[in-house]
Design a protein around this motif. Structure first.
Motif, PDB file in Angstrom:
ATOM      1  N   UNK A  97      11.740  -6.852  -4.142  1.00  0.00           N
ATOM      2  CA  UNK A  97      11.532  -8.384  -4.220  1.00  0.00           C
ATOM      3  C   UNK A  97      10.456  -8.994  -3.799  1.00  0.00           C
ATOM      4  N   UNK A  98       9.432  -8.192  -2.968  1.00  0.00           N
ATOM      5  CA  UNK A  98       8.339  -8.620  -2.192  1.00  0.00           C
ATOM      6  C   UNK A  98       7.371  -7.716  -2.039  1.00  0.00           C
ATOM      7  N   UNK A  99       6.965  -7.036  -2.972  1.00  0.00           N
ATOM      8  CA  UNK A  99       5.873  -5.819  -3.246  1.00  0.00           C
ATOM      9  C   UNK A  99       4.804  -6.530  -3.616  1.00  0.00           C
ATOM     10  N   UNK A 100       4.007  -6.971  -2.732  1.00  0.00           N
ATOM     11  CA  UNK A 100       2.655  -7.784  -3.239  1.00  0.00           C
ATOM     12  C   UNK A 100       1.567  -7.407  -2.322  1.00  0.00           C
ATOM     13  N   UNK A 101       0.489  -7.957  -2.492  1.00  0.00           N
ATOM     14  CA  UNK A 101      -0.790  -7.578  -1.799  1.00  0.00           C
ATOM     15  C   UNK A 101      -0.785  -7.542  -0.119  1.00  0.00           C
ATOM     16  N   UNK A 102       0.165  -8.624   0.177  1.00  0.00           N
ATOM     17  CA  UNK A 102       0.291  -8.653   1.854  1.00  0.00           C
ATOM     18  C   UNK A 102       1.061  -7.546   2.004  1.00  0.00           C
TER      19      UNK A 102
ATOM     20  N   UNK B 255       1.043  -2.090   4.750  1.00  0.00           N
ATOM     21  CA  UNK B 255       1.240  -0.642   4.788  1.00  0.00           C
ATOM     22  C   UNK B 255       0.219   0.277   4.887  1.00  0.00           C
ATOM     23  N   UNK B 256      -0.910  -0.257   4.368  1.00  0.00           N
ATOM     24  CA  UNK B 256      -2.031   0.624   4.020  1.00  0.00           C
ATOM     25  C   UNK B 256      -2.730   0.847   5.535  1.00  0.00           C
ATOM     26  N   UNK B 257      -2.682  -0.403   6.183  1.00  0.00           N
ATOM     27  CA  UNK B 257      -3.603  -0.242   7.489  1.00  0.00           C
ATOM     28  C   UNK B 257      -2.508   0.383   8.724  1.00  0.00           C
TER      29      UNK B 257
ATOM     30  N   UNK C  69       4.481   2.707   7.708  1.00  0.00           N
ATOM     31  CA  UNK C  69       4.799   3.321   6.438  1.00  0.00           C
ATOM     32  C   UNK C  69       5.767   4.377   6.427  1.00  0.00           C
ATOM     33  N   UNK C  70       5.810   5.178   7.617  1.00  0.00           N
ATOM     34  CA  UNK C  70       6.717   6.230   7.728  1.00  0.00           C
ATOM     35  C   UNK C  70       8.186   5.486   8.246  1.00  0.00           C
TER      36      UNK C  70
ATOM     37  N   UNK D   3       7.212   2.777  -9.177  1.00  0.00           N
ATOM     38  CA  UNK D   3       6.656   3.786 -10.332  1.00  0.00           C
ATOM     39  C   UNK D   3       5.938   2.769 -11.172  1.00  0.00           C
ATOM     40  N   UNK D   4       6.101   1.545 -11.181  1.00  0.00           N
ATOM     41  CA  UNK D   4       5.589   0.435 -12.041  1.00  0.00           C
ATOM     42  C   UNK D   4       4.155  -0.053 -11.503  1.00  0.00           C
ATOM     43  N   UNK D   5       4.222  -0.550 -10.024  1.00  0.00           N
ATOM     44  CA  UNK D   5       3.532  -1.091  -9.320  1.00  0.00           C
ATOM     45  C   UNK D   5       2.726  -0.694  -8.282  1.00  0.00           C
ATOM     46  N   UNK D   6       2.702   0.708  -8.135  1.00  0.00           N
ATOM     47  CA  UNK D   6       2.265   1.128  -6.747  1.00  0.00           C
ATOM     48  C   UNK D   6       0.764   1.266  -6.868  1.00  0.00           C
ATOM     49  N   UNK D   7      -0.031   0.700  -5.961  1.00  0.00           N
ATOM     50  CA  UNK D   7      -1.481   0.669  -6.006  1.00  0.00           C
ATOM     51  C   UNK D   7      -1.754   1.977  -5.590  1.00  0.00           C
ATOM     52  N   UNK D   8      -3.101   2.645  -6.165  1.00  0.00           N
ATOM     53  CA  UNK D   8      -3.612   3.675  -5.754  1.00  0.00           C
ATOM     54  C   UNK D   8      -3.807   4.258  -4.137  1.00  0.00           C
ATOM     55  N   UNK D   9      -4.087   3.108  -3.497  1.00  0.00           N
ATOM     56  CA  UNK D   9      -4.441   3.613  -2.307  1.00  0.00           C
ATOM     57  C   UNK D   9      -3.027   3.768  -1.547  1.00  0.00           C
ATOM     58  N   UNK D  10      -1.930   3.711  -2.106  1.00  0.00           N
ATOM     59  CA  UNK D  10      -0.464   4.031  -1.436  1.00  0.00           C
ATOM     60  C   UNK D  10       0.056   4.664  -2.336  1.00  0.00           C
ATOM     61  N   UNK D  11      -0.332   5.535  -3.212  1.00  0.00           N
ATOM     62  CA  UNK D  11       0.218   6.638  -3.916  1.00  0.00           C
ATOM     63  C   UNK D  11       1.321   7.812  -3.044  1.00  0.00           C
ATOM     64  N   UNK D  12       0.588   8.244  -2.160  1.00  0.00           N
ATOM     65  CA  UNK D  12       1.256   9.194  -1.240  1.00  0.00           C
ATOM     66  C   UNK D  12       2.759   8.550  -0.680  1.00  0.00           C
ATOM     67  N   UNK D  13       2.661   7.344  -0.331  1.00  0.00           N
ATOM     68  CA  UNK D  13       3.606   6.413   0.245  1.00  0.00           C
ATOM     69  C   UNK D  13       4.624   6.299  -0.957  1.00  0.00           C
ATOM     70  N   UNK D  14       4.361   5.944  -1.987  1.00  0.00           N
ATOM     71  CA  UNK D  14       5.186   5.680  -3.040  1.00  0.00           C
ATOM     72  C   UNK D  14       5.759   7.233  -3.498  1.00  0.00           C
ATOM     73  N   UNK D  15       5.030   8.005  -3.692  1.00  0.00           N
ATOM     74  CA  UNK D  15       5.553   9.295  -4.078  1.00  0.00           C
ATOM     75  C   UNK D  15       6.641   9.924  -3.190  1.00  0.00           C
ATOM     76  N   UNK D  16       6.158   9.575  -1.882  1.00  0.00           N
ATOM     77  CA  UNK D  16       7.298  10.252  -0.879  1.00  0.00           C
ATOM     78  C   UNK D  16       8.572   9.324  -0.910  1.00  0.00           C
TER      79      UNK D  16
END
Length: 144
Positions: free
Chosen positions: A78-83, A88-90, A95-96, A119-132
Motif C-alpha cells: 500500500x505504500x510502495x513509493x519513491x520515499x 531501501x536503496x540507500x 533492505x535485508x 513485479x509491476x512497480x519495481x524500479x530498476x535500482x531495486x531489481x535485486x531486492x524485488x527479485x529476492x
C-alpha cells in the motif's frame, strides 16, 4: 593485494556488517519489548518503519517479528513509493531486514499482493531486492 583478493576482502567485510543486524548482541529489555509490541503494528510509512527498525531490530523475535513482517508486507502493498524506494536503496541492512520479513507468517493473499506489486512497480535500482522477495515467496511450500 590483487584485485580479486581486494574484492573478496570487501565482500567479506560487507557480509559481516550486513548480517550483524540479525546477530546483535544487544538484548531486548522487557520495557523495549512492551513498547515495540505496541508501536510496530501502528507503523504507517517507511520513515516510521526505518526509525522503529533502528530502535527495535534487536527485539526481532516472536510477536515483534510477526509485527515487522505484517508491516513490511502492508508497506510494500500500500505504500510502495519513491520515499520507500529511496530509503531501501540507500540502506542495505534495511533492505535485508524487509526481505527477511516477507515470510511464511503472512497470509497467502498478502504474499500474492506483495509479489504482484513488486513485479509491476519495481524500479530498476531495486531489481535485486524485488527479485529476492519474489523468489522467496515462490519458494514457500504454503504459497499457491
Amino acid at each position: 593485494m590483487t584485485k580479486f583478493t581486494y574484492i573478496l576482502f570487501l565482500s567479506l567485510i560487507f557480509t559481516m556488517f550486513s548480517l550483524d543486524i540479525f546477530a546483535s548482541t544487544k538484548e531486548c529489555t522487557k520495557q523495549e519489548a512492551i513498547v515495540a509490541e505496541e508501536v510496530i503494528p501502528k507503523i504507517s510509512n517507511w520513515i516510521q518503519f526505518k526509525s522503529y527498525y533502528e530502535q527495535y531490530y534487536h527485539c526481532d523475535d516472536g510477536s515483534i517479528a510477526e509485527g515487522f513482517s505484517e508491516v513490511s508486507a502492508n508497506l510494500l502493498i500500500h505504500n510502495w513509493n519513491k520515499e520507500a524506494q529511496k530509503l531501501l536503496y540507500l540502506n542495505s541492512s534495511l533492505k535485508e531486514f524487509v526481505i527477511y520479513h516477507i515470510d511464511e507468517t503472512l497470509l497467502d493473499t498478502q504474499l500474492k499482493n506483495v509479489k504482484s506489486n513488486l513485479i509491476n512497480t519495481c524500479p530498476e535500482n531495486l531489481n535485486d531486492f524485488c527479485k529476492k522477495i519474489i523468489l522467496n515467496i515462490e519458494s514457500y511450500p504454503s504459497y499457491k
